[in-house]
Scaffold this active site. Structure first.
Site, mmCIF file in Angstrom:
data_model
loop_
_atom_site.group_PDB
_atom_site.id
_atom_site.type_symbol
_atom_site.label_atom_id
_atom_site.label_comp_id
_atom_site.label_asym_id
_atom_site.label_seq_id
_atom_site.Cartn_x
_atom_site.Cartn_y
_atom_site.Cartn_z
ATOM 1 N N LYS A 56 0.620 -6.476 8.431
ATOM 2 C CA LYS A 56 0.496 -7.822 8.995
ATOM 3 C C LYS A 56 1.812 -8.315 9.578
ATOM 4 C CE LYS A 56 0.538 -9.929 4.318
ATOM 5 N NZ LYS A 56 -0.019 -9.246 3.225
ATOM 6 N N LYS B 8 11.827 -2.617 3.872
ATOM 7 C CA LYS B 8 12.045 -4.034 4.218
ATOM 8 C C LYS B 8 13.514 -4.319 4.473
ATOM 9 C CE LYS B 8 7.889 -6.296 2.656
ATOM 10 N NZ LYS B 8 7.262 -7.315 1.834
ATOM 11 N N LYS C 106 1.821 2.607 8.410
ATOM 12 C CA LYS C 106 0.656 1.849 7.927
ATOM 13 C C LYS C 106 0.392 0.613 8.786
ATOM 14 C CE LYS C 106 2.560 -1.420 4.686
ATOM 15 N NZ LYS C 106 2.481 -2.216 3.511
HETATM 16 P P1 TYM Z 1 0.340 -7.186 0.432
HETATM 17 O O1 TYM Z 1 0.180 -8.649 0.531
HETATM 18 O O2 TYM Z 1 1.325 -6.516 1.328
HETATM 19 O O3 TYM Z 1 -1.040 -6.469 0.651
HETATM 20 C C1 TYM Z 1 -2.202 -6.879 -0.043
HETATM 21 C C2 TYM Z 1 -3.057 -5.679 -0.403
HETATM 22 O O4 TYM Z 1 -3.427 -4.958 0.790
HETATM 23 C C3 TYM Z 1 -3.086 -3.579 0.640
HETATM 24 N N1 TYM Z 1 -2.714 -3.056 1.961
HETATM 25 C C4 TYM Z 1 -3.294 -1.988 2.525
HETATM 26 N N2 TYM Z 1 -4.275 -1.167 2.114
HETATM 27 C C5 TYM Z 1 -4.644 -0.164 2.950
HETATM 28 N N3 TYM Z 1 -4.076 0.046 4.159
HETATM 29 C C6 TYM Z 1 -3.090 -0.743 4.616
HETATM 30 N N4 TYM Z 1 -2.547 -0.544 5.818
HETATM 31 C C7 TYM Z 1 -2.642 -1.827 3.788
HETATM 32 N N5 TYM Z 1 -1.711 -2.806 3.923
HETATM 33 C C8 TYM Z 1 -1.762 -3.539 2.798
HETATM 34 C C9 TYM Z 1 -1.899 -3.577 -0.324
HETATM 35 O O5 TYM Z 1 -1.745 -2.312 -0.952
HETATM 36 C C10 TYM Z 1 -2.304 -4.665 -1.289
HETATM 37 O O6 TYM Z 1 -3.183 -4.157 -2.275
HETATM 38 N N6 TYM Z 1 3.172 -6.740 -3.638
HETATM 39 C C11 TYM Z 1 1.822 -6.969 -3.162
HETATM 40 C C12 TYM Z 1 1.261 -8.293 -3.625
HETATM 41 C C13 TYM Z 1 1.307 -8.461 -5.102
HETATM 42 C C14 TYM Z 1 0.492 -7.797 -6.049
HETATM 43 C C15 TYM Z 1 0.870 -8.332 -7.316
HETATM 44 C C16 TYM Z 1 -0.530 -6.846 -5.942
HETATM 45 C C17 TYM Z 1 2.117 -9.336 -5.770
HETATM 46 N N7 TYM Z 1 1.842 -9.254 -7.093
HETATM 47 C C18 TYM Z 1 0.231 -7.904 -8.495
HETATM 48 C C19 TYM Z 1 -1.140 -6.418 -7.125
HETATM 49 C C20 TYM Z 1 -0.757 -6.934 -8.369
HETATM 50 C C21 TYM Z 1 1.834 -6.979 -1.641
HETATM 51 O O7 TYM Z 1 2.825 -7.225 -1.015
HETATM 52 O O8 TYM Z 1 0.639 -6.766 -1.075
#
Ligand code: TYM
Length: 335
Positions: free
Chosen positions: A203, A118, A200
């Site tokens: 979004k 990032k 990956k």
């Molecule tokens: P975020 O919002 O980027 O993504 C949400 C969830 O989607 C999964 N993910 C994917 N899985 C498979 N293939 C992909 N290309 C892909 N892109 C995203 C992510 O692994 C995630 O599970 N930091 C976290 C949000 C968060 C969180 C937490 C998660 C904040 N606090 C506490 C778990 C527990 C995040 O940015 O996810």
């Protein structure tokens, strides 16, 4: 601990409302949530505080918060069985994050690959929040004494850091936090970009051909899969190293149809790439159509969405306040 927690293990996860959710978010995380709601005590958060680490347009962020809640519900999460809430509604997140910042080392944070990624993407805004982002994530998880955290592969490093922080705190002050374990889905944990399968699906990608949105129009989904990058050769065979494009499509097909990789290879033994790509597109459309339709209905009823948030706020605060009080007492604050 709540009464329910005595009988059931707790699941906790969160998603950021920082863009429209992709098929990667769906297969890596969201799709797995409803399967857990009967056997576990589940808490799902909309991580809007994390989203601020990258600049957001306020009106858009607000709309995306509702949109993410509607997606949680559209995927089948029952608000009676799960706690669904907004991170900023529960002040304990910011408070515990501060405390945990004092038990996390700069060296640990600078090793986080997401921070490095990032920072290179947003070189003009490498803010302190981006650096301490994993500490807020640890606070999220630890406040709820979470046993399991369903996430995609890209969040595993953050979860490991949460475990280290919890363990460090427990050793210093006695058992305070449950040590959380990651829960990764078999096939969907790492969905890659359709045009560039070495990175990956994300979004925040600027090239819209790289991802498919959960609520995307079916004809556009089919088109994107037809255009998806494949590899040299003509066999539908799983080989991540030499055939990353086809392997990604096999993973996607396997995940949406609940099959394993061997079954998919077998099914498309004699198929050409073109035929296979069309089949993947169709399978994704049939998996996402019911979600998209239900989502559209829910977005018409903001009053209902507000009620769900209000209820979630109350239930989440009840759990979080118990943990924070214990932490404050342990570190020597007057409570
Ligand atoms: P975020 O919002 O980027 O993504 C949400 C969830 O989607 C999964 N993910 C994917 N899985 C498979 N293939 C992909 N290309 C892909 N892109 C995203 C992510 O692994 C995630 O599970 N930091 C976290 C949000 C968060 C969180 C937490 C998660 C904040 N606090 C506490 C778990 C527990 C995040 O940015 O996810």
């Amino acid at each position: 601990m709540t009464e329910e927690k005595v009988n059931k293990k707790r699941i906790y996860s969160a998603i950021q409302p920082s863009g429209q959710l992709t098929l990667g978010n769906y297969l890596g995380a969201l799709r797995n949530f409803p399967k857990l709601q009967s056997d576990y005590d589940c808490v799902y958060c909309i991580a809007n505080m994390h989203s601020l680490t990258v600049r957001q347009e306020p009106a858009e962020l607000k709309e995306r918060i509702y949109s993410l809640l509607a997606l949680y519900l559209a995927c089948g999460l029952d608000p009676q069985k799960n706690v669904l809430y907004l991170q900023s509604h529960v002040h304990e997140h910011a408070e515990l994050a501060w405390i945990l910042n004092c038990y996390t080392y700069n060296g640990e944070l600078s090793r986080m690959t997401q921070f490095k990624d990032k920072s290179s993407k947003h070189a003009d805004n490498i803010n302190a929040g981006l650096f301490t982002y994993p500490v807020l994530m640890a606070a999220d998880i630890l406040l709820y004494q979470s046993d399991f955290v369903p996430i995609g592969q890209d969040q595993k490093q953050h979860l490991e850091l949460s475990r280290d922080i919890a363990d460090r705190f427990n050793r210093l002050y006695g058992k305070t936090f449950v040590i959380p374990n990651p829960l990764l889905s078999r096939q969907g944990a790492k969905i890659m970009s359709l045009q560039d399968p070495d990175k990956k699906m994300s979004k925040s990608d600027t090239n819209t051909s790289n991802f498919v949105l959960i609520v995307e129009d079916p004809s556009s989904i089919i088109k994107k899969f037809k255009k998806a990058v494949t590899d040299s050769g003509s066999e539908v065979r799983y080989d991540e190293e030499n055939k990353p494009g086809i392997s990604n499509l096999i993973n996607i097909y396997a995940a949406v149809t609940d099959k394993n990789v061997i079954e998919v290879e077998h099914e498309f033994e004699n198929a050409r790439y073109g035929e296979f790509k069309a089949a993947v597109g169709e399978a994704v459309v049939s998996a996402l159509t019911p979600v998209r339709e239900r989502y559209a209905q829910l977005m018409q009823d903001k009053g209902y969405l507000d009620e769900v948030l209000k209820d979630g706020r109350m239930k989440a605060s009840e759990i979080a306040s118990v943990t924070l009080k214990d932490v404050y007492e342990k570190v020597g604050f007057v409570v």
